[in-house]
Design a protein around this motif. Structure first.
Motif, short mmCIF file in Angstrom:
data_model
loop_
_atom_site.label_atom_id
_atom_site.label_comp_id
_atom_site.label_asym_id
_atom_site.label_seq_id
_atom_site.Cartn_x
_atom_site.Cartn_y
_atom_site.Cartn_z
N ASP A 79 -2.93 5.52 -19.34
CA ASP A 79 -4.80 7.59 -19.48
C ASP A 79 -4.73 7.85 -18.01
O ASP A 79 -5.41 8.73 -18.47
N ASP A 80 -4.97 6.75 -17.06
CA ASP A 80 -5.15 7.11 -16.25
C ASP A 80 -4.30 7.46 -14.66
O ASP A 80 -3.40 7.37 -15.05
N LEU A 81 -4.69 8.45 -14.17
CA LEU A 81 -3.61 9.46 -12.72
C LEU A 81 -3.00 8.15 -12.55
O LEU A 81 -3.48 6.99 -11.55
N VAL A 82 -1.76 8.24 -12.19
CA VAL A 82 -1.28 7.51 -11.42
C VAL A 82 -1.28 7.40 -9.89
O VAL A 82 0.43 8.53 -9.83
N THR A 83 -1.49 7.92 -8.88
CA THR A 83 -1.89 8.72 -7.67
C THR A 83 -1.59 7.57 -6.98
O THR A 83 -1.47 6.13 -7.10
N PRO A 84 -0.82 7.87 -5.51
CA PRO A 84 0.09 7.20 -4.93
C PRO A 84 -1.31 6.00 -4.25
O PRO A 84 -2.81 6.01 -3.96
N CYS A 85 -0.41 4.64 -4.00
CA CYS A 85 -1.67 3.41 -3.31
C CYS A 85 -1.43 3.86 -2.47
O CYS A 85 -1.72 4.35 -1.47
N GLY A 86 -3.08 3.23 -1.50
CA GLY A 86 -3.36 3.52 -0.24
C GLY A 86 -2.33 3.02 0.99
O GLY A 86 -2.07 4.42 1.69
N GLY A 87 -1.45 2.12 0.44
CA GLY A 87 -0.67 1.83 1.08
C GLY A 87 0.86 3.23 1.60
O GLY A 87 1.43 3.35 2.59
N CYS A 88 0.94 3.80 0.69
CA CYS A 88 2.24 4.49 -0.07
C CYS A 88 1.90 5.83 0.63
O CYS A 88 2.13 6.88 0.83
N ARG A 89 -0.35 6.72 0.22
CA ARG A 89 -0.77 7.41 0.86
C ARG A 89 -0.27 7.59 2.05
O ARG A 89 -0.38 8.51 3.08
N GLN A 90 -0.26 6.36 3.38
CA GLN A 90 -0.01 5.79 4.83
C GLN A 90 0.98 6.36 4.82
O GLN A 90 2.20 7.11 6.29
N ARG A 91 2.46 5.69 3.84
CA ARG A 91 3.82 6.23 3.99
C ARG A 91 4.13 7.68 3.74
O ARG A 91 5.31 7.74 4.38
N ILE A 92 3.33 8.19 2.91
CA ILE A 92 3.99 9.89 2.97
C ILE A 92 3.32 10.37 3.87
O ILE A 92 4.10 11.29 4.57
N ARG A 93 2.15 10.26 4.60
CA ARG A 93 1.20 10.23 5.79
C ARG A 93 2.30 10.47 7.10
O ARG A 93 2.87 11.42 8.16
N GLU A 94 3.26 9.22 6.86
CA GLU A 94 4.43 9.56 8.33
C GLU A 94 5.45 10.66 8.70
O GLU A 94 5.71 11.23 9.21
N PHE A 95 5.79 11.34 7.41
CA PHE A 95 6.59 12.39 7.36
C PHE A 95 5.63 13.48 6.43
O PHE A 95 7.02 14.40 6.04
N GLY A 96 4.92 13.75 6.28
CA GLY A 96 4.45 14.59 5.49
C GLY A 96 3.21 15.10 6.15
O GLY A 96 3.28 15.30 7.93
#
Ligand code: THU
Length: 133
Positions: A79-96
């Protein structure tokens, strides 16, 4: 375009190795060249050693010789949105960038749309290190 990303993430989710949490996640990202890279979560009996789906998709992109994420879609069940975990937000940040789109989907399709800046405001990134004298 988003449909292609959704299908790639959904296929990846089916391949997830999640025997411990039973929570299968898929991710697919698109680069400026229009290439799509996908990945799934890969768990481990030594729990902290597991990989998130986003990390797997990013690893595939690096192996493809690319280093920029235009948009990424994450798919998970429940039911809940599967948003990226904190670590993955930072991983995306590296290349986004701040406006890099992060789409969240469930089995039926797209559920929500965010930007990297929205999910990880005032973030730290590679430029901070480049600006050191
Ligand atoms: N998981 C992901 O793959 N991506 C996320 O952004 C959230 C969590 C995985 C990690 C673990 O294998 C399972 O979901 C339960 O936390």
């Amino acid at each position: 375009m988003l449909e292609t990303l959704f299908e790639a993430a959904k296929s990846a989710q089916k391949r997830a190795y999640a025997p411990y949490s039973k929570f299968k996640v898929g991710a697919a990202l698109r680069t400026p060249l229009g290439h799509i890279y996908a990945g799934c979560n890969v768990e481990n009996a030594a729990y902290p050693q597991g990989n998130c789906a986003e990390a797997s998709a990013i690893a595939a992109m690096i192996m493809g010789g690319e280093h920029e994420i235009v948009e990424i879609l994450v798919i998970g069940d429940g039911d809940d949105l599967v948003t990226p975990c904190g670590g993955c937000r930072q991983r995306i940040r590296e290349f986004g960038k701040g406006n890099t789109a992060i789409h969240i989907a469930g089995p039926q399709g797209l559920r929500a749309h965010f930007t990297l800046e929205g999910l990880l405001p005032h973030s730290f990134g590679p430029e901070h290190l480049e600006r050191q004298s």
